[in-house]
Scaffold this motif. Structure first.
Motif, short mmCIF file in Angstrom:
data_model
loop_
_atom_site.label_atom_id
_atom_site.label_comp_id
_atom_site.label_asym_id
_atom_site.label_seq_id
_atom_site.Cartn_x
_atom_site.Cartn_y
_atom_site.Cartn_z
N SER A 68 0.72 -1.03 -0.01
CA SER A 68 0.04 0.09 -0.03
C SER A 68 0.89 1.46 -0.10
O SER A 68 2.03 1.27 0.46
N TRP A 69 0.30 2.26 -0.23
CA TRP A 69 0.73 3.58 -0.17
C TRP A 69 -0.25 4.76 0.42
O TRP A 69 -1.34 4.60 0.01
N GLU A 70 0.38 5.16 1.40
CA GLU A 70 -0.75 6.18 2.21
C GLU A 70 -0.43 7.42 1.59
O GLU A 70 0.58 8.13 1.58
N HIS A 71 -1.49 8.43 1.67
CA HIS A 71 -1.62 9.80 1.30
C HIS A 71 -2.75 10.48 2.18
O HIS A 71 -3.96 10.22 2.07
N THR A 72 -2.33 11.73 2.58
CA THR A 72 -3.38 12.70 3.08
C THR A 72 -3.58 13.80 2.33
O THR A 72 -2.63 14.51 2.00
N PHE A 73 -4.67 14.03 1.74
CA PHE A 73 -4.85 15.04 0.81
C PHE A 73 -5.06 16.58 1.71
O PHE A 73 -5.82 16.44 2.66
N CYS A 74 -4.54 17.49 1.11
CA CYS A 74 -4.58 18.94 1.92
C CYS A 74 -5.54 20.00 0.95
O CYS A 74 -5.75 19.87 -0.35
N GLU A 75 -5.90 21.00 1.53
CA GLU A 75 -6.55 21.86 0.90
C GLU A 75 -6.06 22.33 -0.43
O GLU A 75 -6.61 22.59 -1.57
N THR A 76 -4.73 22.76 -0.35
CA THR A 76 -3.90 23.39 -1.68
C THR A 76 -4.00 22.28 -2.50
O THR A 76 -4.16 22.71 -3.80
N GLU A 77 -3.84 21.07 -2.19
CA GLU A 77 -3.71 20.07 -3.43
C GLU A 77 -5.21 19.99 -4.28
O GLU A 77 -5.08 19.77 -5.30
N LEU A 78 -6.32 19.94 -3.42
CA LEU A 78 -7.69 19.83 -3.88
C LEU A 78 -7.69 21.20 -4.87
O LEU A 78 -8.23 21.11 -5.94
N PHE A 79 -7.33 22.39 -4.27
CA PHE A 79 -7.63 23.53 -4.93
C PHE A 79 -6.96 23.56 -6.35
O PHE A 79 -7.44 24.01 -7.47
N ARG A 80 -5.53 23.12 -6.30
CA ARG A 80 -4.89 23.23 -7.50
C ARG A 80 -5.18 22.29 -8.56
O ARG A 80 -5.37 22.26 -9.65
N TYR A 81 -5.71 21.03 -8.15
CA TYR A 81 -6.34 20.02 -9.13
C TYR A 81 -7.69 20.51 -9.82
O TYR A 81 -8.08 20.56 -10.88
N SER A 82 -8.38 21.51 -8.96
CA SER A 82 -9.72 22.05 -9.48
C SER A 82 -9.31 22.99 -10.52
O SER A 82 -9.88 23.13 -11.59
N ALA A 83 -8.23 23.89 -10.15
CA ALA A 83 -7.67 24.83 -11.21
C ALA A 83 -7.31 24.35 -12.39
O ALA A 83 -7.51 24.65 -13.42
N LEU A 84 -6.30 23.19 -12.28
CA LEU A 84 -5.84 22.40 -13.38
C LEU A 84 -6.85 21.87 -14.25
O LEU A 84 -6.77 21.98 -15.69
N THR A 85 -7.94 21.30 -13.58
CA THR A 85 -8.89 20.83 -14.38
C THR A 85 -10.17 21.53 -14.78
O THR A 85 -11.02 21.16 -15.42
N PHE A 86 -10.10 22.98 -14.23
CA PHE A 86 -11.31 23.89 -14.56
C PHE A 86 -12.47 23.41 -13.96
O PHE A 86 -13.50 23.75 -14.49
N ASN A 87 -12.29 22.66 -12.86
CA ASN A 87 -13.47 22.11 -12.19
C ASN A 87 -13.87 23.20 -11.04
O ASN A 87 -13.31 23.46 -10.12
N ALA A 88 -15.03 23.75 -11.19
CA ALA A 88 -15.58 24.76 -10.29
C ALA A 88 -16.64 24.21 -9.23
O ALA A 88 -17.13 24.98 -8.51
N HIS A 89 -16.74 22.82 -9.18
CA HIS A 89 -17.65 22.14 -7.89
C HIS A 89 -16.93 22.61 -6.55
O HIS A 89 -16.02 22.38 -6.42
N ARG A 90 -17.91 23.10 -6.00
CA ARG A 90 -17.65 23.93 -4.52
C ARG A 90 -17.25 22.85 -3.56
O ARG A 90 -16.65 23.33 -2.62
N ILE A 91 -17.61 21.83 -3.73
CA ILE A 91 -17.49 20.84 -2.49
C ILE A 91 -15.75 20.37 -2.42
O ILE A 91 -15.53 20.10 -1.44
N HIS A 92 -15.21 21.08 -3.49
CA HIS A 92 -13.74 20.62 -3.45
C HIS A 92 -12.87 21.80 -3.04
O HIS A 92 -11.63 21.63 -2.59
#
Length: 271
Positions: free
Chosen positions: A157-181
């Motif tokens: 296995s590989w463990e990862h904890t997502f942070c707010e900055t990571e989610l914001f950057r992925y939203s921006a990169l994919t131009f995904n404006a869904h606010r739950i992210h």
């Protein structure tokens, strides 16, 4: 036509904190093509949740929350950085169903990526529109001995904890404006989640990448089928697992299985 430019891949690598040698001609890692499909809706044409006001596949679902449910991908050849590819999109099926959380509109969308006359990638995305109400709650895991997730749970296995900055950057990169992210108050007060939600395609991308990395350079991922079972939330650890003997992969977070997948590689018989 869609330009598979090097910059898009480098920005995704930076978002995921990966050190990769990405240049023209490099094979695009599995599922990274999603960062090149940008919706072009104007800001004033977005719904309250951030999704475009485009017509839903069924009139009843026009204002329902939308989520990424599952998908199936089959690569016939590698996509390479620097290429110009033809992308075709069509709706294959629309069904109204009733689930644990209420009524659902389930839409299957087919994507085909081609280089001239050569088909490179076939994909079916299943998008789910959920009748407004409380966010669906996952049932406790009860894997059976025949469940491929059972073997997966004992795999590396590989463990990862997502942070707010990571989610914001992925939203921006994919131009995904869904606010739950990126809007915690909206995610909690409107859609009923306990925190920011990790993108479904981001989970699938990391799952496919972990499976591919686990095989080294011996083979290439040729088929990837996945289903998102429950959300993963920001600041909660996610554990990615892959069992090379069965090709089964899964993601576990907060004591429950949140994604299951089946992987096949070059040289294996297609499903």
């Amino acid at each position: 036509m869609v330009a598979i430019n090097v910059e898009g891949a480098r920005l995704l690598a930076a978002t995921l904190s990966l050190e990769l040698d990405l240049r023209e001609g490099t094979a695009l890692p599995p599922c990274w093509h999603w960062v090149y499909l940008h919706p072009h809706a104007r800001t004033e044409d977005l719904r309250q949740d951030g999704h475009p006001l485009e017509a839903a596949p069924h009139p009843e679902a026009s204002q329902w929350p939308r989520m990424w449910g599952s998908g199936s991908l089959r690569w016939h050849d590698e996509i390479r950085l620097g290429e110009m590819l033809r992308h075709e999109r069509s709706i294959a099926d629309v069904k109204m169903k009733t689930g644990r959380s209420g009524r659902l509109c389930v839409c299957d969308i087919v994507h085909r990526w081609s280089r001239d006359a050569d088909l490179l990638l076939e994909e079916v995305q299943t998008i789910v529109y959920r009748e407004p109400g409380e966010a669906p709650q996952a049932r406790p895991d009860r894997p059976s001995n025949n469940d491929p997730v059972t073997s997966c749970l004992a795999a590396p296995s590989w463990e990862h904890t997502f942070c707010e900055t990571e989610l914001f950057r992925y939203s921006a990169l994919t131009f995904n404006a869904h606010r739950i992210h990126y809007d915690a108050d909206y995610a909690r007060d409107v859609e009923g989640h306990p925190g920011l939600v990790v993108h479904g395609p981001l989970l699938a991308t990391l799952t496919a990448g972990f499976a591919q990395a686990s095989t080294g350079d011996l083979s290439r991922l040729s088929q990837f089928e996945y289903r998102i079972m429950a959300p993963v939330f920001c600041r909660q650890e996610a554990r990615f697992l892959f069992d090379a003997s069965s090709g089964a992969a899964c993601v576990v977070s907060n004591g429950r299985t949140t994604l299951t997948a089946q992987c096949r590689f070059t040289g294996e018989r297609p499903a």
